[in-house]
Design a protein around this motif. Structure first.
Motif, PDB file in Angstrom:
ATOM      1  N   ILE A  66       0.828  -1.203   0.000  1.00  0.00           N
ATOM      2  CA  ILE A  66       0.000   0.000   0.000  1.00  0.00           C
ATOM      3  C   ILE A  66       0.866   1.258   0.000  1.00  0.00           C
ATOM      4  O   ILE A  66       0.539   2.252  -0.648  1.00  0.00           O
ATOM      5  N   LEU A  67       2.023   1.179   0.668  1.00  0.00           N
ATOM      6  CA  LEU A  67       2.907   2.354   0.711  1.00  0.00           C
ATOM      7  C   LEU A  67       3.404   2.726  -0.690  1.00  0.00           C
ATOM      8  O   LEU A  67       3.399   3.896  -1.074  1.00  0.00           O
ATOM      9  N   THR A 159      -6.810  -0.514   9.347  1.00  0.00           N
ATOM     10  CA  THR A 159      -5.388  -0.519   9.684  1.00  0.00           C
ATOM     11  C   THR A 159      -4.553  -0.006   8.510  1.00  0.00           C
ATOM     12  O   THR A 159      -3.547   0.663   8.719  1.00  0.00           O
ATOM     13  N   ASP A 160      -4.983  -0.293   7.278  1.00  0.00           N
ATOM     14  CA  ASP A 160      -4.226   0.219   6.126  1.00  0.00           C
ATOM     15  C   ASP A 160      -4.357   1.731   5.987  1.00  0.00           C
ATOM     16  O   ASP A 160      -3.453   2.387   5.472  1.00  0.00           O
ATOM     17  N   ALA A 162      -4.060   3.891   8.045  1.00  0.00           N
ATOM     18  CA  ALA A 162      -3.017   4.591   8.804  1.00  0.00           C
ATOM     19  C   ALA A 162      -1.781   4.863   7.949  1.00  0.00           C
ATOM     20  O   ALA A 162      -1.019   5.785   8.243  1.00  0.00           O
ATOM     21  N   VAL A 163      -1.594   4.049   6.895  1.00  0.00           N
ATOM     22  CA  VAL A 163      -0.410   4.253   6.045  1.00  0.00           C
ATOM     23  C   VAL A 163      -0.526   5.577   5.276  1.00  0.00           C
ATOM     24  O   VAL A 163       0.477   6.122   4.817  1.00  0.00           O
ATOM     25  N   TYR A 165      -0.698   8.236   6.435  1.00  0.00           N
ATOM     26  CA  TYR A 165       0.245   9.110   7.138  1.00  0.00           C
ATOM     27  C   TYR A 165       1.412   9.486   6.217  1.00  0.00           C
ATOM     28  O   TYR A 165       1.890  10.625   6.233  1.00  0.00           O
ATOM     29  N   ALA A 166       1.833   8.500   5.400  1.00  0.00           N
ATOM     30  CA  ALA A 166       3.042   8.683   4.589  1.00  0.00           C
ATOM     31  C   ALA A 166       2.890   9.783   3.550  1.00  0.00           C
ATOM     32  O   ALA A 166       3.884  10.347   3.107  1.00  0.00           O
ATOM     33  N   LEU A 173      -3.426   8.672  12.847  1.00  0.00           N
ATOM     34  CA  LEU A 173      -2.008   8.437  13.163  1.00  0.00           C
ATOM     35  C   LEU A 173      -1.185   9.709  12.977  1.00  0.00           C
ATOM     36  O   LEU A 173      -0.288   9.999  13.768  1.00  0.00           O
TER      37      LEU A 173
ATOM     38  N   PRO B  66      -3.030  -0.639  13.984  1.00  0.00           N
ATOM     39  CA  PRO B  66      -2.331  -0.584  12.693  1.00  0.00           C
ATOM     40  C   PRO B  66      -0.851  -0.912  12.878  1.00  0.00           C
ATOM     41  O   PRO B  66      -0.241  -0.483  13.863  1.00  0.00           O
ATOM     42  N   LEU B  68       1.668   0.219  11.370  1.00  0.00           N
ATOM     43  CA  LEU B  68       2.501   1.416  11.371  1.00  0.00           C
ATOM     44  C   LEU B  68       2.563   2.038  12.762  1.00  0.00           C
ATOM     45  O   LEU B  68       3.623   2.472  13.228  1.00  0.00           O
ATOM     46  N   TYR B 159       4.203  -5.600   3.665  1.00  0.00           N
ATOM     47  CA  TYR B 159       4.234  -4.654   4.783  1.00  0.00           C
ATOM     48  C   TYR B 159       5.641  -4.365   5.277  1.00  0.00           C
ATOM     49  O   TYR B 159       5.833  -3.456   6.087  1.00  0.00           O
ATOM     50  N   SER B 161       7.596  -2.876   3.682  1.00  0.00           N
ATOM     51  CA  SER B 161       7.837  -1.519   3.191  1.00  0.00           C
ATOM     52  C   SER B 161       7.586  -0.465   4.271  1.00  0.00           C
ATOM     53  O   SER B 161       8.148   0.627   4.211  1.00  0.00           O
ATOM     54  N   LEU B 162       6.743  -0.810   5.273  1.00  0.00           N
ATOM     55  CA  LEU B 162       6.442   0.189   6.301  1.00  0.00           C
ATOM     56  C   LEU B 162       7.665   0.512   7.152  1.00  0.00           C
ATOM     57  O   LEU B 162       7.695   1.537   7.835  1.00  0.00           O
ATOM     58  N   MET B 165       9.050   3.909   7.048  1.00  0.00           N
ATOM     59  CA  MET B 165       8.448   4.989   7.836  1.00  0.00           C
ATOM     60  C   MET B 165       9.166   5.194   9.169  1.00  0.00           C
ATOM     61  O   MET B 165       8.981   6.209   9.821  1.00  0.00           O
TER      62      MET B 165
END
Lengths: 225, 227
Positions: A66-67, A159-160, A162-163, A165-166, A173, B66, B68, B159, B161-162, B165
């Motif tokens: 997802i990122l 939960t996804d 929150a990504v 944020y990036a 978040l 989450p 992250l 994941y 990849s997180l 961050m």
């Protein structure tokens, strides 16, 4: 206790963050249904090129983190097609939705394929068109079968989200880390935020289970058949 | 600059370095995630009331948070109470916790699918409970859990990849840095995405081979139906 007073001081931001998180999730789930259901129908009933194209879409969106998808659309694709001014929130919701559609289409496809072929034949022999048969015979059953699997999309999406944020979406978040950097109350704030996520998560699941029970048809379902 | 030259001369060599970090994250996380999953599932299923409650709460909390945020807690939060990890360690711990919690759900489902009679039979043959779980129940349950566990492994790849961050410059981190330096975003992230797709596809193929390798003739349902 000062943690509590800080949380109260910041509560407007926290509430806005929760609203943004829920907004992302609801919009993305909506996009997921709107695209995922036609994709599932296309994969079951469509011609070979249609099935092939949908297969590639699903493979792509399920295979990328997802990122990376968020970076790709936020920095690359949207500015590249002249939509660089879109707010991060919109980009986040759309990317989560496009990715959700890939996952949801497979849930719907499984449910549609679980309805016996005889039903389509019977509906056609009663004089229904293919479209009417799908709409009023296949889908009402398939959607009920799909719902338990679909309900899992909610916690995943939450939960996804929150990504996001990036890319700087002001969701829960992002708000959390902003409060942490202002107050230096690191652990209590992070744990409070985790608590809010957990509440949203299991609260939403409760609601979805309620919906499942409400729309259940007596005698129709995995237990009875 | 020519895009082909950019991809082959600049992007791919840089991504190779990121790939090494990504693989390091996965290789460290996956075995411990599996071990944690087995432990938590066994604790929930066969542990006493206290242990099974602890395992259940662990899964509840990890699944609700989450990933992250979990990484933020491990990397930015814990130092405030005196526990400091490097970014790489914090990521690996986060992935192990998350992977373990989800793995335990698949393993528990598989454990539930093994009939009670097997435990009774094993104990009647003089095995202790622990021996029966280790030698009779688990070998069957883990085989049944392979599809679910491989799904979780694929999630772990994605994941990982997180970790970027919390400052671990792995595959997507390298991609981000290169893209920002050269202002070439779409192509860069497409190539990064293709590397992830390749990892995921290789895993899928490998799991299919593994599943055939460890299959016990006559154990799965299709074979049973033919009897």
């Amino acid at each position: 206790m000062d943690v509590l007073s800080i949380l109260i001081d910041w509560s407007p931001y926290i509430v806005a963050g929760i609203a943004a998180t829920l907004g992302l999730v609801l919009i993305a789930l909506g996009i997921g249904i709107l695209l995922g259901l036609p994709m599932a129908l296309g994969q079951v009933y469509g011609s070979r090129p249609v099935r092939w194209a949908i297969g590639i879409y699903v493979w792509f969106f399920r295979g990328l983190p997802i990122l990376v998808l968020l970076f790709l659309f936020w920095f690359g694709i949207f500015p590249g097609i002249g939509l660089g001014d879109l707010p991060a929130f919109v980009v986040g919701a759309v990317v989560l939705g496009l990715r959700g559609a890939a996952y949801q289409s497979q849930i719907f496809r499984g449910a549609i394929q679980s309805i016996g072929e005889g039903q389509m034949i019977a509906a056609r022999s009663l004089g229904m068109s293919r479209f009417i048969a799908i709409y009023s015979v296949i889908l009402p059953q398939a959607m009920r079968i799909a719902l338990p699997g679909w309900s899992n999309e909610y916690p995943n999406m939450l939960t996804d989200s929150a990504v996001c944020y990036a890319i700087g979406v002001a969701e829960l978040l992002t708000v959390t880390s902003r409060i942490v950097s202002q107050t230096y109350l690191t652990m209590p704030i992070f744990l409070a935020s985790a608590g809010i996520f957990i509440l949203l998560n299991y609260g939403g699941i409760k609601v979805l289970h309620g919906v499942e029970r409400r729309i259940a048809i007596p005698g129709f379902g995995s237990g009875a058949v | 600059m020519d895009q082909i030259a950019f991809i082959f001369d600049i992007l791919l060599p840089a991504l190779m370095q990121g790939l090494v970090v990504t693989l390091k994250l996965i290789v460290w996380s996956a075995p411990f995630g599996l071990a944690l999953g087995i432990g938590v599932a066994a604790g929930r299923q066969y542990g006493g009331p206290v242990l099974s409650r602890v395992c259940k709460t662990f899964v509840f909390l990890i699944k609700g948070t989450p990933l992250l945020l979990l990484l933020f807690i491990l990397y930015f939060g814990l130092p405030s109470i005196g526990i400091t990890f490097t970014a790489l360690t914090a990521s690996v711990i986060g992935f192990i916790l998350c992977n373990g919690a989800y793995n335990s759900e698949y393993i528990r489902g598989a454990l539930l699918s093994i009939k009670d009679g097997q435990m009774i039979a094993a104990q009647a043959l003089g095995m202790t409970r622990a021996q029966a779980i280790r030698n009779v129940i688990m070998p069957q349950a883990l085989r049944r859990a392979i599809p679910g566990l491989s799904n979780e492994f694929i999630y772990l790849i994605k994941y990982s990849s997180l970790a970027y961050m919390i400052t671990v410059v792995e595959l997507s981190g390298v991609g981000k840095n290169v893209a920002t330096k050269y202002f070439i975003y779409t192509e860069t992230f497409m190539v990064v995405g293709i590397v992830y797709l390749a990892l995921v596809t290789i895993t899928t193929v490998a799991v299919n081979i593994l599943e055939k390798r460890v299959a016990v003739p006559g154990m799965n349902r299709a074979a049973a139906a033919q009897l």
